[in-house]
Design a protein around this motif. Structure first.
Motif, PDB file in Angstrom:
ATOM      1  N   UNK A 229       0.846  -1.251   0.117  1.00 50.50           N
ATOM      2  CA  UNK A 229      -0.051  -0.027   0.002  1.00 50.50           C
ATOM      3  C   UNK A 229       0.849   1.282  -0.158  1.00 50.50           C
ATOM      4  N   UNK A 230       1.910   1.405   0.789  1.00 45.94           N
ATOM      5  CA  UNK A 230       2.942   2.394   0.813  1.00 45.94           C
ATOM      6  C   UNK A 230       3.411   2.531  -0.318  1.00 45.94           C
ATOM      7  N   UNK A 231       3.894   1.486  -0.953  1.00 46.31           N
ATOM      8  CA  UNK A 231       4.646   1.694  -2.554  1.00 46.31           C
ATOM      9  C   UNK A 231       3.543   2.319  -3.529  1.00 46.31           C
ATOM     10  N   UNK A 232       2.237   1.855  -3.253  1.00 52.05           N
ATOM     11  CA  UNK A 232       1.592   2.369  -4.464  1.00 52.05           C
ATOM     12  C   UNK A 232       1.056   3.874  -4.278  1.00 52.05           C
ATOM     13  N   UNK A 233       1.299   4.457  -3.050  1.00 50.88           N
ATOM     14  CA  UNK A 233       0.819   5.723  -2.773  1.00 50.88           C
ATOM     15  C   UNK A 233       2.113   6.633  -2.793  1.00 50.88           C
ATOM     16  N   UNK A 234       3.149   5.986  -2.638  1.00 53.76           N
ATOM     17  CA  UNK A 234       4.366   6.950  -2.460  1.00 53.76           C
ATOM     18  C   UNK A 234       4.665   7.680  -3.818  1.00 53.76           C
ATOM     19  N   UNK A 235       4.485   6.865  -5.141  1.00 50.79           N
ATOM     20  CA  UNK A 235       4.942   7.674  -6.136  1.00 50.79           C
ATOM     21  C   UNK A 235       3.854   8.484  -6.786  1.00 50.79           C
ATOM     22  N   UNK A 236       3.727   9.747  -6.456  1.00 50.61           N
ATOM     23  CA  UNK A 236       2.801  10.717  -6.706  1.00 50.61           C
ATOM     24  C   UNK A 236       3.595  11.957  -7.247  1.00 50.61           C
ATOM     25  N   UNK A 237       3.156  12.575  -8.150  1.00 51.29           N
ATOM     26  CA  UNK A 237       3.706  13.881  -8.799  1.00 51.29           C
ATOM     27  C   UNK A 237       2.819  15.073  -8.635  1.00 51.29           C
ATOM     28  N   UNK A 238       3.419  16.213  -8.281  1.00 54.07           N
ATOM     29  CA  UNK A 238       2.571  17.336  -8.255  1.00 54.07           C
ATOM     30  C   UNK A 238       1.956  17.910  -9.911  1.00 54.07           C
ATOM     31  N   UNK A 239       0.836  18.363  -9.833  1.00 53.84           N
ATOM     32  CA  UNK A 239       0.355  18.781 -11.152  1.00 53.84           C
ATOM     33  C   UNK A 239      -0.322  20.271 -11.158  1.00 53.84           C
ATOM     34  N   UNK A 240      -0.578  20.987 -11.852  1.00 50.87           N
ATOM     35  CA  UNK A 240      -1.314  22.292 -12.081  1.00 50.87           C
ATOM     36  C   UNK A 240      -2.789  21.887 -11.923  1.00 50.87           C
ATOM     37  N   UNK A 241      -3.439  22.795 -11.615  1.00 49.13           N
ATOM     38  CA  UNK A 241      -4.983  22.973 -11.519  1.00 49.13           C
ATOM     39  C   UNK A 241      -5.381  23.136 -13.067  1.00 49.13           C
ATOM     40  N   UNK A 242      -5.976  22.123 -14.005  1.00 54.07           N
ATOM     41  CA  UNK A 242      -6.514  22.345 -15.207  1.00 54.07           C
ATOM     42  C   UNK A 242      -8.053  22.872 -15.149  1.00 54.07           C
ATOM     43  N   UNK A 243      -8.406  23.553 -16.036  1.00 58.58           N
ATOM     44  CA  UNK A 243      -9.545  24.127 -16.345  1.00 58.58           C
ATOM     45  C   UNK A 243     -10.629  22.813 -16.422  1.00 58.58           C
ATOM     46  N   UNK A 244     -11.533  22.713 -15.451  1.00 57.48           N
ATOM     47  CA  UNK A 244     -12.398  21.698 -15.891  1.00 57.48           C
ATOM     48  C   UNK A 244     -12.078  20.323 -14.855  1.00 57.48           C
ATOM     49  N   UNK A 245     -11.023  20.512 -14.210  1.00 59.70           N
ATOM     50  CA  UNK A 245     -10.735  19.321 -13.413  1.00 59.70           C
ATOM     51  C   UNK A 245     -11.476  19.524 -12.252  1.00 59.70           C
ATOM     52  N   UNK A 246     -11.990  18.201 -11.689  1.00 61.54           N
ATOM     53  CA  UNK A 246     -12.560  18.172 -10.150  1.00 61.54           C
ATOM     54  C   UNK A 246     -11.574  18.125  -9.236  1.00 61.54           C
ATOM     55  N   UNK A 247     -11.529  19.103  -8.377  1.00 60.05           N
ATOM     56  CA  UNK A 247     -10.522  19.245  -7.287  1.00 60.05           C
ATOM     57  C   UNK A 247     -10.594  18.071  -6.549  1.00 60.05           C
ATOM     58  N   UNK A 248      -9.463  17.329  -6.182  1.00 64.73           N
ATOM     59  CA  UNK A 248      -9.503  16.147  -5.043  1.00 64.73           C
ATOM     60  C   UNK A 248      -9.183  16.704  -3.886  1.00 64.73           C
ATOM     61  N   UNK A 249      -9.058  18.001  -3.656  1.00 66.41           N
ATOM     62  CA  UNK A 249      -8.877  18.298  -2.312  1.00 66.41           C
ATOM     63  C   UNK A 249      -9.027  20.053  -2.100  1.00 66.41           C
TER      64      UNK A 249
END
Length: 292
Positions: free
Chosen positions: A99-119
């Protein structure tokens, strides 16, 4: 582009091998996950887990053939999860570590128009680097500002986007101006499959310390109820014995012609408290000063 006959055969063999080899699966969402990020995740899991991606119809076909060859196998319960943009992480390794390995690899991303905010997205107070000519841009978004040393400064933090809201063009432009990349994308765990049981990934946070604390809390409640209604249980018995002992001591200390061994220290203390105070003084205050 459809898979060639050889590629389909290779995929069938690969997925069949995984179904035969592994007993545990993470069902993961792969929205906004690029191929480079996926390959990086695969490398980090090497030797511990394998990621399977593919068309849902193809996966269902492989699973159907596997179930035909293995009737009654627990993997029949996972078919309904083969829908949407999902993948599967097969493993026999320790689930919390995978589980920790799955969640560890995340990359920052800009807020794109039309995207649903996860936070929630909060714009912090402080200097923006924008010239005073762009003040109207901030006013449209109702962001309080002032001019300090020739640039716009946000006076108070603002909750710009709430979780679940769609990102508008103005919000996206502002975050880009401020060089804020508020979101991060990676594999998200939908559920965990273990020998036919499907459960939330939150279950993996339950460790021995948590179980012990919950067990102790339950015992305390059982003991409290048992004592209140006068019904003895294993949970309440130590408390009942303690209460009985205190009652016996309370009676015994008022009797001159009767005592028992465990009550003697209490009677001795009540008869001469000063003796106990003198005996405890060095321990409480340290060694007495040497005589002059």
């Amino acid at each position: 582009m459809p898979l060639s006959k050889d590629k389909k055969k290779e995929y069938f063999e690969k997925m069949t091998r995984m179904l035969s080899t592994y007993d545990k699966v993470f069902v993961v969402g792969v929205d906004n996950v690029g191929s480079q990020q996926m390959n990086s995740t695969r490398r980090s899991m090497r030797g511990k887990a394998e990621i399977l991606m593919g068309k849902n119809t193809l996966m269902k076909k492989v699973l159907a053939d596997f179930m035909e060859a293995n009737p009654g196998h627990f993997y029949a319960k996972i078919e309904h999860k083969m829908s949407g943009n999902v993948g599967f992480v097969f493993t026999n390794y320790d689930l919390p570590k995978v589980r920790d390995l799955i969640l560890a690899n995340r990359v920052p991303a800009p807020a794109r128009v039309g995207a649903v905010a996860p936070m929630d997205v909060v714009v912090p107070a402080g200097a923006t680097g924008c010239d005073p000519g762009q003040t109207n841009f901030f006013q449209v978004l109702q962001i309080p500002t002032k001019i300090v040393k020739g640039q716009i400064e946000i006076t108070t933090s603002v909750n710009l986007i709430k979780t679940g809201d769609k990102v508008g063009s103005s919000e996206a432009a502002l975050l880009q101006k401020l060089n804020i990349r508020p979101f991060s994308y990676g594999l998200s765990i939908d559920c965990v499959f273990d020998h036919g049981s499907i459960f939330s990934p939150a279950v993996l946070d339950i460790d021995e310390a948590y179980l012990s604390s919950m067990f102790s809390m339950a015992l305390s409640k059982i003991a409290a109820v048992s004592l209140e209604i006068g019904y003895p249980t294993q949970a309440s018995l130590p408390h009942s014995i303690g209460n009985a002992f205190r009652s016996l001591v309370a009676v015994t200390v008022n009797l001159d012609n009767y005592t028992f061994k465990k009550a003697e220290p209490f009677k001795a203390f009540l008869a001469n408290p000063a003796a106990f105070a003198v005996a405890g003084a060095p321990a409480a205050g340290g060694a007495a000063p040497a005589a002059a």
